[in-house]
Design an enzyme around this catalytic site. Structure first.
Site, PDB file in Angstrom:
ATOM      1  N   HIS A 146      34.744  70.725  43.161  1.00 12.35           N
ATOM      2  CA  HIS A 146      35.077  70.162  41.849  1.00 12.35           C
ATOM      3  C   HIS A 146      36.194  70.953  41.179  1.00 12.35           C
ATOM      4  O   HIS A 146      37.151  70.374  40.640  1.00 12.35           O
ATOM      5  CB  HIS A 146      33.847  70.145  40.943  1.00 12.35           C
TER       6      HIS A 146
ATOM      7  N   ASP B  50      49.124  80.207  42.683  1.00  8.75           N
ATOM      8  CA  ASP B  50      47.895  80.267  43.471  1.00  8.75           C
ATOM      9  C   ASP B  50      46.893  81.153  42.758  1.00  8.75           C
ATOM     10  O   ASP B  50      47.274  81.984  41.918  1.00  8.75           O
ATOM     11  CB  ASP B  50      48.167  80.860  44.852  1.00  8.75           C
TER      12      ASP B  50
ATOM     13  N   PHE C 189      49.712  93.147  47.514  1.00  7.54           N
ATOM     14  CA  PHE C 189      48.746  93.216  46.418  1.00  7.54           C
ATOM     15  C   PHE C 189      47.433  93.848  46.885  1.00  7.54           C
ATOM     16  O   PHE C 189      46.813  94.622  46.156  1.00  7.54           O
ATOM     17  CB  PHE C 189      48.470  91.824  45.843  1.00  7.54           C
TER      18      PHE C 189
ATOM     19  N   CYS D  84      31.321  64.804  40.713  1.00  8.21           N
ATOM     20  CA  CYS D  84      31.000  64.203  39.416  1.00  8.21           C
ATOM     21  C   CYS D  84      30.466  62.785  39.567  1.00  8.21           C
ATOM     22  O   CYS D  84      29.655  62.330  38.744  1.00  8.21           O
ATOM     23  CB  CYS D  84      32.240  64.228  38.519  1.00  8.21           C
TER      24      CYS D  84
ATOM     25  N   ASP E 241      50.757  85.676  51.842  1.00  9.78           N
ATOM     26  CA  ASP E 241      51.276  86.800  51.089  1.00  9.78           C
ATOM     27  C   ASP E 241      51.450  87.992  52.023  1.00  9.78           C
ATOM     28  O   ASP E 241      50.976  87.992  53.156  1.00  9.78           O
ATOM     29  CB  ASP E 241      50.394  87.128  49.890  1.00  9.78           C
TER      30      ASP E 241
ATOM     31  N   CYS F 131      36.066  63.288  34.972  1.00  7.53           N
ATOM     32  CA  CYS F 131      36.508  63.600  36.332  1.00  7.53           C
ATOM     33  C   CYS F 131      35.936  62.568  37.297  1.00  7.53           C
ATOM     34  O   CYS F 131      34.763  62.183  37.195  1.00  7.53           O
ATOM     35  CB  CYS F 131      36.034  64.997  36.719  1.00  7.53           C
TER      36      CYS F 131
END
Length: 377
Positions: free
Chosen positions: A340, A271, A97, A314, A93, A309
């Protein structure tokens, strides 16, 4: 201009589509969620883990890398890819921002923006040309123009001024990008649509971005404090203004609801820091909603984070163990929870691509959200 985006399939029931971005560090299947590696690293996740999950592109931040370690270091390393040992694509970017978030410490002028570093208070200046040059040093596969990001609730006059400056900066950024491309730089430049929450300004900004004819277009100025209904309204309104044949990118969204809403509107890229940030605070995604693994009732819960998952976390660790790691402030908790969460979003988008290819995206979205929104613990 050499085409680099191909639409593979469109779902006839909505605007969702699949495609391929052809970039210097390999093809990227779209729609795509990009993990955020602000400082040249996705927090608490190794490069090997990102590869194992299947990410083809990540995001890094021009503002932060410009300040630290600085362009001298990254230039000596021959770019950000070898510096961080990431062999796949990087979108950077522009820093717009971050400068926006430093509102008390910035001054926006026609020539660029002046701001004070959040690290040591030193004064810096960024121009649209300079930001292109910085991102070329980084070796960005996709780079963003410098823009003026605006917050929810500002006046029409302020919003119009931001659109005007953003467009002027785009003209200058494109000229510099074309000069860099003539000298061998292969990264693509994306323009950014602003306009805040005024529809005529969205139209004006979109028209100016289209006229500039950059390889891709981003929708900026969303998810900046507005409510969900307003976000969805302006996402849909802006998306239809953009040309079908170019990739569309909505900046800064990372919840399953917003991601699926964006895909339905024909958005190809998004994103967010959310999956790793919430992972570090002990919140994790599941198909039945996001949950907190630090709650007391997890102490004897020896099931996986998400029974649906199949990620390595997991498969190998229980909620009880994750709670123990969090309570003892072990770094491993952040690493496992972040892995995860990234795996969960990557798989969600991969499943969405499959649903689009099979002309069933809307039913996929409805079924997923019915369970996700209705089953939160």
């Amino acid at each position: 201009m050499e085409p680099f985006f191909e639409i593979r399939h469109s779902d006839p029931s909505c605007s969702a589509r699949t495609g391929t971005l052809t970039l210097p560090h390999g093809p990227v299947s779209t729609p795509v969620f990009m993990p955020v590696g602000t400082n040249g690293t996705v927090k608490a996740v190794t490069v090997d883990d990102l590869v194992s999950i299947g990410f083809e592109i990540i995001l890094s931040n021009t503002y932060h890398l410009y300040l630290r370690p600085g362009m001298d270091v990254i230039s000596a390393a021959r770019g950000l890819h070898p510096f961080m040992n990431w062999q796949r694509n990087i979108l950077t970017d522009s820093g717009g921002f971050q400068v926006f978030s430093l509102a008390p410490f910035r001054k926006i002028r026609d020539e660029g923006v002046e701001f004070r570093s959040h690290i040591d208070g030193s004064t810096h200046r960024l121009s649209p040309e300079g930001v292109v040059e910085i991102q070329a040093v980084l070796g960005s596969d996709i780079q963003m123009q410098l823009d003026v990001c605006t917050k929810w609730g500002i006046s029409y006059k302020e919003s119009l001024e931001a659109v005007t400056i953003t467009s002027d900066w785009l003209t200058r950024a494109k000229k510099t990008w074309e000069e860099k491309a003539d000298n061998g730089y292969r990264g693509k430049l994306f323009s950014i649509v602003q306009g805040n929450f005024y529809k005529d300004l969205r139209e004006k900004s979109a028209a100016l971005a289209i006229e500039a004819d950059t390889p891709g277009i981003a929708i900026g100025g969303l998810s900046v404090g507005e409510g969900e209904e307003v976000f969805l309204e302006y996402l849909a309104y802006t998306a239809v203004l953009l040309p079908r044949g170019k990739p569309r990118y909505v900046m800064g969204i990372g919840t399953p609801q917003y991601i699926l809403a964006a895909i339905e509107q024909g958005i190809d890229m998004f994103d967010c820091v959310l999956p790793t940030r919430t992972g570090r605070t002990g919140r994790v995604f599941t198909h039945r909603g996001d949950i907190s693994i630090k709650r007391a009732d997890r102490e004897f819960d020896f099931g996986p984070i998400d029974p649906q998952c199949d990620c390595k976390v997991c498969r190998q660790y229980s909620r009880a163990y994750m709670r123990h790691l969090f309570k003892t402030q072990e770094i491993l908790c952040s690493m496992l929870a972040s892995y995860h969460n990234l795996y969960f979003l990557h798989n969600l988008v991969k499943d969405a691509r499959r649903a689009i290819e099979e002309d069933r995206f809307l039913s996929f979205k409805e079924d997923f959200l019915k369970e996700y929104m209705g089953g939160a613990e």
